[in-house]
Scaffold this active site. Structure first.
Site: not given
Length: 463
Positions: A92, A122, A194, A196, A251-252
């Site tokens: 981000h 992230d 700040g 992050s 694998i859905g």
């Protein structure tokens, strides 16, 4: 007098039991901070107005301000992981950035290239051309930390430059609904806007996490900060360095926790396994024969009791490998092998539109208050169901019936009756009549119309 002497002896003995450090104050991290600060960088990015996507206040530890000439200027932190200039930060911090500037510990400013980023975790990787020999961090083992351990956070709060804060590990494995793979370290070390992308260190000077988010009602530190464990970061960064993107196994299926009611109805221990609540059409799980309502007990040699852990383990499996599952179905344990594929860009697990099934051919089951219909290939196609769907479609619910009172609605799918498969109306009628003869409720396992949740209930039948 003797009683007073006894109390003094007890107090003195209690004081002697505490470590010397606790008597004389907190430890000093000065030497450690001096060594680590050169490995941390300040980051600022420029994003043009038409790209601005400002996050909710306090949702992460990023800082930003708006420059009318340049656009949005976002502030964050990062840390150097290689002598040739690779730097880890938060996704981000650099999202939609046109320009990324890095300021080193001696205020040298250089422009960075974005190597890649992963929105789901992230995490982002950028690179600079080193203006001189760079110091780099050493990775630690985030799994080895314990609640109560000391940690240091270094970052760029409010654009002030390298700042060091200290605290302890407050909790591990926190899920704050920030993404599908949440597994945060919680700390009371100050993490502000700040910060992050900055590193969290243990007392050995090893990176154990990336400072990523803060819990706040004002956007500022309130003693609850979160860091991404470094053990997760390493796997992501290796892929970003190699290809600029992250490929995950898939694998859905959709899964949900095994509740006490579900476990009891399936004769399982509380919270044992996770429930398959949806299957993607033509996905690997559908091809392997996995069904909604199955309970996944283990993956390989690992027992499964957490949806997050299962999703992460599958995501880390390469395409072409095989997921060896053990499932619970129809009161029996069954092994099943699913071939792992690369996760699609936007995977969809059996989406469906508003259900409008054709009423012709449906039969009213007056005893239950439900109108049920056998699932045909046409219904599978029209309702975008998984081809492996087995059960009966609820076409309607009689107002005032027990089915209505318990929230059964049109579009739901009856997967099992009395723990047995029911794919035909005649089979359903047989189960209903057996329950009526024995003067007991009918046990139902139901998948909701959205195909994202499975529930069990006891349906009262009419005499």
């Amino acid at each position: 007098m003797n009683r007073l002497r006894l109390w003094l002896m007890v107090l003195c003995g209690a004081a002697a039991a505490f470590p010397v450090r606790a008597q004389y104050g907190f430890p000093s991290f000065a030497d450690l901070a001096e060594k680590l600060i050169p490995t941390v960088v300040n980051i600022s990015t420029i994003q043009q107005p038409d790209q601005i996507n400002i996050p909710a206040e306090g949702s992460n530890g990023g800082g930003e301000y708006y420059d009318p000439l340049e656009g949005r200027v976002a502030l964050g932190s990062g840390f150097i992981i290689s002598e040739d200039g690779y730097i880890i930060t938060n996704y981000h911090v650099i999202e939609n950035a046109e320009v990324v500037n890095v300021v080193l510990f001696d205020n040298t400013e250089v422009e960075a290239d974005i190597i890649g980023g992963d929105e789901k975790t992230d995490i982002a990787l950028i690179k600079i051309e080193p203006p001189f020999e760079l110091d780099k961090v050493t990775f630690g083992d985030s799994d080895a930390i314990r609640v109560g351990d000391w940690v240091l956070a270094i970052g760029n709060p409010f654009g002030l430059g390298g700042s060091v804060t200290a605290g302890i590990v407050s909790a591990k494995s926190r899920d704050i609904a920030a993404g599908p793979y949440d597994n945060f370290i919680q700390t009371d070390a100050a993490i502000n806007q700040g910060s992050s992308g900055g590193p969290m260190f243990n007392t050995k000077g090893e990176v154990i996490g990336i400072n990523s988010a803060l819990f706040s009602t004002s956007g500022n530190n309130m003693g609850i900060g979160f860091a991404i464990p470094i053990n997760i970061v390493e796997w992501i960064v290796k892929q970003l360095e190699q290809s600029g993107e992250v490929k995950r196994g898939w694998i859905g299926i959709r899964v949900q926790p095994n509740s006490k009611n579900l476990a009891r109805s399936l004769n399982l221990k509380d919270s044992q396994g996770i429930i398959v609540s949806g299957i993607s059409e033509n996905g690997p799980a559908a091809k392997a024969g996995l069904q909604a309502g199955d309970v996944i007990i283990s993956l390989g040699q690992t027992e499964i009791n957490s949806c997050k852990d299962f999703s992460r383990l599958i995501a880390e499996m390469p395409a072409g490998s095989e997921a060896q599952l053990v499932i619970w179905r129809n009161q029996e344990i069954e092994p099943i092998t699913v071939k792992v594929e690369n996760m699609p860009k936007s995977p969809k697990a059996a989406p469906r539109e508003q259900v409008k099934p054709d009423s012709d051919g449906g039969k009213i089951l007056k005893e239950s208050g439900m109108i049920l219909k056998e699932i045909t290939p046409e219904i599978v196609k029209n309702m975008n169901l998984s081809p492996t769907t087995m059960g009966l479609l609820v076409e309607g619910v009689e107002f005032g019936s027990d089915a209505d009172r318990q929230g059964i609605k049109r579009g739901d799918i009856i997967l099992k009756m009395d723990l047995k498969d029911c794919v035909t109306l005649s089979a359903a009628l047989g189960h209903i009549q057996d329950a009526q003869t024995e003067k007991r409720p009918l046990h139902l396992m139901i998948q909701n119309a959205e195909q994202d949740e499975i529930n069990v209930l006891q349906l009262k039948l009419r005499p």
